[in-house]
Design a protein around this motif. Structure first.
Motif, short mmCIF file in Angstrom:
data_model
loop_
_atom_site.label_atom_id
_atom_site.label_comp_id
_atom_site.label_asym_id
_atom_site.label_seq_id
_atom_site.Cartn_x
_atom_site.Cartn_y
_atom_site.Cartn_z
N PRO A 207 0.84 -1.21 0.00
CA PRO A 207 0.00 0.00 0.00
C PRO A 207 0.87 1.25 0.00
CG PRO A 207 -0.78 -1.57 1.64
CD PRO A 207 0.53 -2.10 1.14
N GLY A 208 0.47 2.24 -0.82
CA GLY A 208 1.20 3.49 -0.88
C GLY A 208 2.13 3.60 -2.07
N THR A 209 2.24 2.51 -2.86
CA THR A 209 3.14 2.56 -4.03
C THR A 209 2.35 2.61 -5.34
OG1 THR A 209 3.28 0.13 -4.07
CG2 THR A 209 4.94 1.30 -2.79
N GLU A 210 1.06 2.88 -5.27
CA GLU A 210 0.23 2.91 -6.46
C GLU A 210 0.58 4.12 -7.33
OE1 GLU A 210 -0.93 3.11 -3.39
OE2 GLU A 210 -1.92 1.20 -2.93
N VAL A 211 0.52 3.94 -8.65
CA VAL A 211 0.77 5.03 -9.59
C VAL A 211 -0.55 5.57 -10.10
CG1 VAL A 211 3.00 4.04 -10.24
CG2 VAL A 211 0.96 3.50 -11.58
N GLY A 212 -0.48 6.76 -10.70
CA GLY A 212 -1.67 7.37 -11.27
C GLY A 212 -2.20 8.53 -10.47
N GLY A 213 -1.82 8.61 -9.19
CA GLY A 213 -2.26 9.72 -8.36
C GLY A 213 -1.22 10.83 -8.32
N ALA A 214 -1.34 11.70 -7.33
CA ALA A 214 -0.40 12.81 -7.19
C ALA A 214 0.93 12.31 -6.68
CB ALA A 214 -0.97 13.87 -6.26
N TYR A 215 2.02 12.83 -7.25
CA TYR A 215 3.35 12.47 -6.76
C TYR A 215 3.63 13.22 -5.46
CZ TYR A 215 8.35 12.72 -6.02
OH TYR A 215 9.60 12.69 -5.44
N SER A 216 4.19 12.52 -4.48
CA SER A 216 4.58 13.13 -3.21
C SER A 216 5.88 12.50 -2.75
CB SER A 216 3.49 12.92 -2.15
OG SER A 216 3.97 13.30 -0.86
N ARG A 217 6.95 13.27 -2.75
CA ARG A 217 8.22 12.77 -2.23
C ARG A 217 8.08 12.45 -0.74
NH1 ARG A 217 13.77 16.24 -2.71
NH2 ARG A 217 12.51 17.77 -1.57
N ASN A 222 8.12 8.24 3.34
CA ASN A 222 7.55 7.58 4.51
C ASN A 222 7.22 6.12 4.23
OD1 ASN A 222 7.73 9.79 6.16
ND2 ASN A 222 5.64 10.48 5.82
N VAL A 223 6.72 5.83 3.02
CA VAL A 223 6.41 4.45 2.66
C VAL A 223 7.68 3.60 2.63
CG1 VAL A 223 5.60 2.95 0.80
CG2 VAL A 223 4.29 4.97 1.42
N SER A 224 8.73 4.14 2.00
CA SER A 224 9.96 3.37 1.88
C SER A 224 10.64 3.17 3.23
CB SER A 224 10.92 4.03 0.89
OG SER A 224 11.25 5.34 1.29
N SER A 225 10.61 4.18 4.10
CA SER A 225 11.26 4.05 5.41
C SER A 225 10.38 3.33 6.42
CB SER A 225 11.62 5.45 5.96
OG SER A 225 10.46 6.21 6.20
N GLY A 226 9.11 3.12 6.08
CA GLY A 226 8.19 2.43 6.97
C GLY A 226 7.84 1.06 6.43
N THR A 227 6.83 1.01 5.56
CA THR A 227 6.31 -0.26 5.06
C THR A 227 7.37 -1.10 4.36
OG1 THR A 227 4.13 0.75 4.76
CG2 THR A 227 4.55 -1.31 3.60
N LEU A 228 8.13 -0.49 3.46
CA LEU A 228 9.10 -1.27 2.67
C LEU A 228 10.27 -1.75 3.53
CD1 LEU A 228 9.14 0.63 -0.75
CD2 LEU A 228 7.56 -1.11 0.12
N ILE A 229 10.75 -0.91 4.43
CA ILE A 229 11.82 -1.35 5.34
C ILE A 229 11.31 -2.48 6.23
CG2 ILE A 229 13.09 -0.65 7.41
CD1 ILE A 229 14.51 0.11 4.88
N ASP A 230 10.06 -2.41 6.68
CA ASP A 230 9.50 -3.49 7.49
C ASP A 230 9.48 -4.80 6.71
OD1 ASP A 230 9.13 -1.83 9.64
OD2 ASP A 230 6.99 -1.48 9.24
#
Length: 426
Positions: A207-217, A222-230
């Protein structure tokens, strides 16, 4: 949402000097000099520029108050006062300031058309000495928004500069986030570069890696340092780290393609737990609850499940607020990981009152006699559920009755009051 920060900003109205007592407050003078005392972070010329006062320009005594109020409203000062001296038709204005503390991190989210250096330079035009932080004051975001909107306008870019305060989930500290909206650049594509231990497709299914919406660094970071690191830590990759997202223009969809660059590191095996702060529960019991053995994969999800079991041991002995945090000690040569387990046991709670509502006095008396946790005894957090299953369920089976349990914790007296509510219904 707005920011409300209490700052004591004093605008002192200086009395007219003796030489000018007979002059009307609206009498015009020529500005001979603008001086600043108390400046440490800013240079006096920056304060003079913010005030709008220019040497050689006209000024009146009456005009000084709104000038000082405008300066105070920037949020750059804890306190600000002014005084003036006249000599003939010339006036020297002196601002006495106490600078605000710069403690709030500032993040620029999706200004993808500019480098960070260009953004910082633009903001400094309105916020002197800007260095990536800001004072906790209402006026500061407005100053920054003005700079950022002007930056968009210089490139004829659509969109509106937007401000929103954010709370960092790990540190619980406040951050100022500035972004572009209406419209924001679109996230057209997303890649994970460097992934091999975990397939890229698995990472991009999070969740949080979907494309097509607004880009937000900010959001992708936060997704990479949270969900993906987990996800990596569940595979034992405790050295895994993501760099900040990188973007390239994507003219096909009118937005950007983004990439997350990961350094995975190797997988670590469990070595041991090193417990501190545990007095009520022996280390051996905590190790048994943790359930990890040397050589096991250092799977974060197993570690956290074990800590929940360890916490259950504490709650069974009345330590309802007990908590444990952990941090790894990694040995890269052997790929073994020891974990520091820091326990905060908190106070021990005891049994308070017991009540049954919605049943007859005789039934309540019967159940009270069956209750084995005496008032004043160490409170066992598991006992209420055990009692409900063993004593209450047989009495209500097949009857149109629902039973709910309530516990009220009195932190001051360190007791727990228990109540069972019986409700008849279809």
């Amino acid at each position: 949402m707005g920011i409300t920060v209490a700052l004591c900003v004093l605008v002192a109205l200086a009395p007219l000097p003796a030489a000018a007592v007979q002059e009307a407050p609206s009498a015009t003078h020529e500005i001979g000099a603008v001086q600043v005392t108390g400046a440490k972070r800013y240079v006096p010329a920056e304060i003079a520029k913010l005030s709008g006062l220019a040497v050689g320009g006209p000024i009146s005594v009456a005009a000084l108050k709104p000038v000082a109020e405008r300066l105070a409203g920037t949020g750059l000062f804890k306190s600000l006062s002014y005084r003036y001296v006249t000599a003939g038709r010339k006036m020297t204005v002196v601002f006495e300031i106490e600078e605000a503390d710069w403690t709030i991190p500032v993040l620029f989210d999706n200004f993808v058309w500019f480098t960070d250096e260009e953004i910082v330079k633009a903001v400094r035009a309105d916020v002197p000495s800007f260095d990536g932080t800001a004072p906790p004051a209402e006026g500061i975001p407005d100053l920054m928004l003005r700079s950022l909107q002007a930056l968009l306008t210089t490139r004829n870019l659509p969109g509106r500069a937007h401000f929103s305060p954010q709370t960092d989930m790990k540190s619980a500290s406040l951050q100022y986030l500035f972004s572009v909206k209406d419209p924001a650049p679109t996230l057209c594509a997303l890649r994970v570069i460097g992934a091999s231990a975990l397939p890229e497709r698995e990472l991009l299914s999070a969740p949080g890696t979907e494309v097509g919406g607004a880009y937000s660094r900010f959001y992708l970071t936060n997704v990479s340092s949270g969900t993906l690191i987990d996800m990596y830590r569940r595979r034992g990759h405790w050295r895994a780290a993501f760099a900040a997202p990188t973007v390239t223009p994507d003219r096909g969809c009118g937005g950007v393609s983004a990439a997350l660059n990961v350094s995975e590191g190797g997988a670590f095996a469990w070595e041991r737990a090193e417990w501190t702060g545990n007095a009520a529960i022996p280390t051996g019991d905590l190790d048994a609850a943790l359930g990890m053995k040397p050589g096991d994969l250092a799977d974060a999800s197993r570690i956290e499940a074990g800590l929940l079991r360890a916490r259950a041991l504490y709650r069974k002995q009345g330590y309802l607020t007990a908590a444990a945090t952990y941090s790894p000690k990694l040995e890269d040569t052997s790929r073994r990981a020891s974990f520091e387990m820091r326990v905060e046991e908190g106070p021990q709670f005891r049994m308070g009152t017991l009540a049954f509502e919605g049943i007859t006095a005789a039934d309540a008396e019967h159940l009270t006699k069956r209750w084995r946790l005496a008032e004043g005894a160490i409170y066992d957090d598991t006992y209420a559920d055990t009692f409900r299953n063993a004593e209450i369920a047989p009495l209500t089976r097949g009857k149109p009755v629902t039973v709910s349990g309530e516990t009220r914790v009195d932190a001051e007296q360190r007791v727990v009051h228990v109540k069972f509510l019986f409700k008849r219904g279809a």
